[in-house]
Design an enzyme around this catalytic site. Structure first.
Site, short mmCIF file in Angstrom:
data_model
loop_
_atom_site.label_atom_id
_atom_site.label_comp_id
_atom_site.label_asym_id
_atom_site.label_seq_id
_atom_site.Cartn_x
_atom_site.Cartn_y
_atom_site.Cartn_z
N LYS A 91 0.83 -1.21 0.00
CA LYS A 91 0.00 0.00 0.00
C LYS A 91 0.86 1.26 0.00
O LYS A 91 0.35 2.35 -0.25
CB LYS A 91 -0.98 0.00 1.17
CG LYS A 91 -0.39 0.21 2.53
CD LYS A 91 -1.52 0.32 3.55
CE LYS A 91 -0.98 0.61 4.95
NZ LYS A 91 -2.07 0.79 5.93
N ASP A 92 2.18 1.13 0.25
CA ASP A 92 3.09 2.27 0.20
C ASP A 92 3.71 2.47 -1.17
O ASP A 92 4.42 3.46 -1.39
CB ASP A 92 4.25 2.08 1.20
CG ASP A 92 3.80 2.18 2.65
OD1 ASP A 92 2.76 2.82 2.90
OD2 ASP A 92 4.47 1.61 3.51
N ARG A 139 -7.44 8.75 2.83
CA ARG A 139 -8.59 7.86 2.61
C ARG A 139 -9.42 7.73 3.88
O ARG A 139 -10.64 7.94 3.87
CB ARG A 139 -8.09 6.48 2.17
CG ARG A 139 -9.17 5.40 2.17
CD ARG A 139 -8.59 4.02 1.91
NE ARG A 139 -7.68 3.58 2.95
CZ ARG A 139 -8.04 2.94 4.06
NH1 ARG A 139 -9.32 2.67 4.30
NH2 ARG A 139 -7.15 2.54 4.94
N ARG A 140 -8.76 7.36 4.99
CA ARG A 140 -9.51 7.18 6.23
C ARG A 140 -10.15 8.48 6.68
O ARG A 140 -11.29 8.48 7.17
CB ARG A 140 -8.58 6.63 7.31
CG ARG A 140 -8.18 5.17 7.09
CD ARG A 140 -7.04 4.78 8.00
NE ARG A 140 -6.70 3.35 7.90
CZ ARG A 140 -5.51 2.85 8.23
NH1 ARG A 140 -4.55 3.66 8.67
NH2 ARG A 140 -5.27 1.55 8.11
N ARG A 157 0.61 10.79 12.54
CA ARG A 157 1.59 9.97 11.85
C ARG A 157 2.47 9.22 12.84
O ARG A 157 2.52 9.53 14.03
CB ARG A 157 2.46 10.83 10.94
CG ARG A 157 1.77 11.23 9.64
CD ARG A 157 2.77 11.71 8.63
NE ARG A 157 3.79 10.71 8.36
CZ ARG A 157 5.02 10.98 7.94
NH1 ARG A 157 5.39 12.23 7.77
NH2 ARG A 157 5.87 10.01 7.70
N ARG A 163 1.80 5.67 17.38
CA ARG A 163 0.39 6.05 17.34
C ARG A 163 -0.36 5.57 18.59
O ARG A 163 -1.25 6.26 19.09
CB ARG A 163 -0.26 5.53 16.06
CG ARG A 163 0.09 6.38 14.85
CD ARG A 163 -0.61 5.93 13.60
NE ARG A 163 0.13 4.91 12.89
CZ ARG A 163 -0.31 4.29 11.80
NH1 ARG A 163 -1.51 4.58 11.33
NH2 ARG A 163 0.42 3.39 11.20
N CYS A 250 -0.22 10.17 -3.38
CA CYS A 250 -0.84 10.13 -2.04
C CYS A 250 -1.78 11.30 -1.85
O CYS A 250 -2.15 11.63 -0.74
CB CYS A 250 0.25 10.17 -0.97
SG CYS A 250 0.54 8.59 -0.16
#
Length: 315
Positions: A91-92, A139-140, A157, A163, A250
């Site tokens: 996904k990166d 997205r989130r 981040r 986190r 992104c």
């Protein structure tokens, strides 16, 4: 010609980011290669490489360059011969690769879902008006604002450990972590729940590990073919074609998930405005062999539906 296998004295070098999750993914790759060729772990050396995205953690990704921030230094090491393969969270990965490199090996895909993480709430619906939701994902962010416009989304981040500490410090009431990452770290219990893709469609290629190599390196290609998961490759071909046709940076909130059922591939996709004011979704099916073309066609039709003003916030 006999395949020349690595040895503890001349190990194959696996490049990766240095976070606990990245190292877990590299160790999974090493374990699969060692098992496939009956070699000791010492025949594979893991080399941690700090990327720009790891060094700059106080600014949103879109402000400092997008997805390539987590891959550039690793790919430079691969091209220079410092490492033999690069292990990535798919996904990166940008949809375009540097010349001379190939990304054609995928490990079996983990859980694709997002995990809801909160020390004081069971679900997003339990959060009071104005509660802070922490995420660095466009997205989130957009998906939360579409469904819960009364919540506030704040930048969040860092790796999994960072986190979780921010949550403990009260920076936000909740966040999201990919279930794949939590599973690979043995921390699945951190999530209060895993969100079904019908509730929160995941990032393109979420849960997948990709392995990059130099073009023309036949020895490495032969070794990697022994651990490649064809089903994951088929699913990602459709998802990444969808992403590339929409916007591979992104800078746009994009979600997508391909699933296989017999000889059929089912693809769901979503593109959103970052403020949650608009969400466009589609779902289609096609024979597996046509997955990439399905992804491109679906993206093109969604762009037409979005219209010329959909991306005006990027100007």
């Amino acid at each position: 010609m006999t395949l020349q296998l690595p040895t503890p004295l001349a190990p194959m070098k696996l490049g990766t980011r240095g976070s606990p999750l990245a190292l877990a993914q590299a160790n999974e790759t090493r374990a699969r290669l060692a098992a496939a060729f009956d070699l000791p772990f010492e025949a594979f050396e893991i080399i941690a490489i700090k990327t720009t995205g790891d060094r700059i953690i106080d600014r949103p990704l879109k402000e400092i360059g997008g997805k390539g921030l987590f891959t550039r230094e690793i790919e430079e090491a691969l091209l220079s011969g410092e490492i033999d393969i690069a292990v990535h969270s798919m996904k990166d990965m940008p949809t375009l690769q540097p010349g001379g490199l190939l990304l054609d090996t995928y490990l079996p895909r983990e859980d694709v879902r997002d995990g809801f993480v909160s020390p004081g709430h069971a679900t997003l619906g339990d959060l009071p008006e104005g509660a802070k939701v922490g995420t660095s994902s466009l997205r989130r962010r957009a998906q939360v604002l579409v469904a819960y416009p009364h919540l506030e989304v704040v930048e969040f981040r860092g790796n999994v450990q960072t986190r979780l500490k921010k949550l403990d410090d009260g920076v936000a009431a909740c966040t999201f972590l990919a279930m794949a990452g939590l599973n690979r770290l043995g921390r699945a219990e951190v999530a209060q729940s895993a969100l079904d893709p019908s509730v929160m469609l995941p990032a393109i290629a979420q849960g997948a590990i990709g392995i990059e190599r130099r073009e023309g390196d036949s020895r490495t290609a032969e070794m990697l073919s022994a651990i490649h998961d064809a089903e994951t490759g088929q699913r990602l071909a459709a998802e990444r074609a969808f992403l590339a046709a929409l916007d591979g940076s992104c800078e746009t909130p994009i979600a997508g998930l391909a699933e296989l059922d017999g000889g059929t591939l089912h693809l769901r996709g979503e593109v959103l405005r970052p403020d949650g004011s608009q969400s466009i979704k589609d779902a289609r099916s096609a024979p597996i062999a046509d997955g990439a073309e399905l992804g491109r066609a679906m993206a093109e039709d969604m762009l037409k539906e979005a219209g010329p003003g959909f991306f005006d916030w990027r100007q």
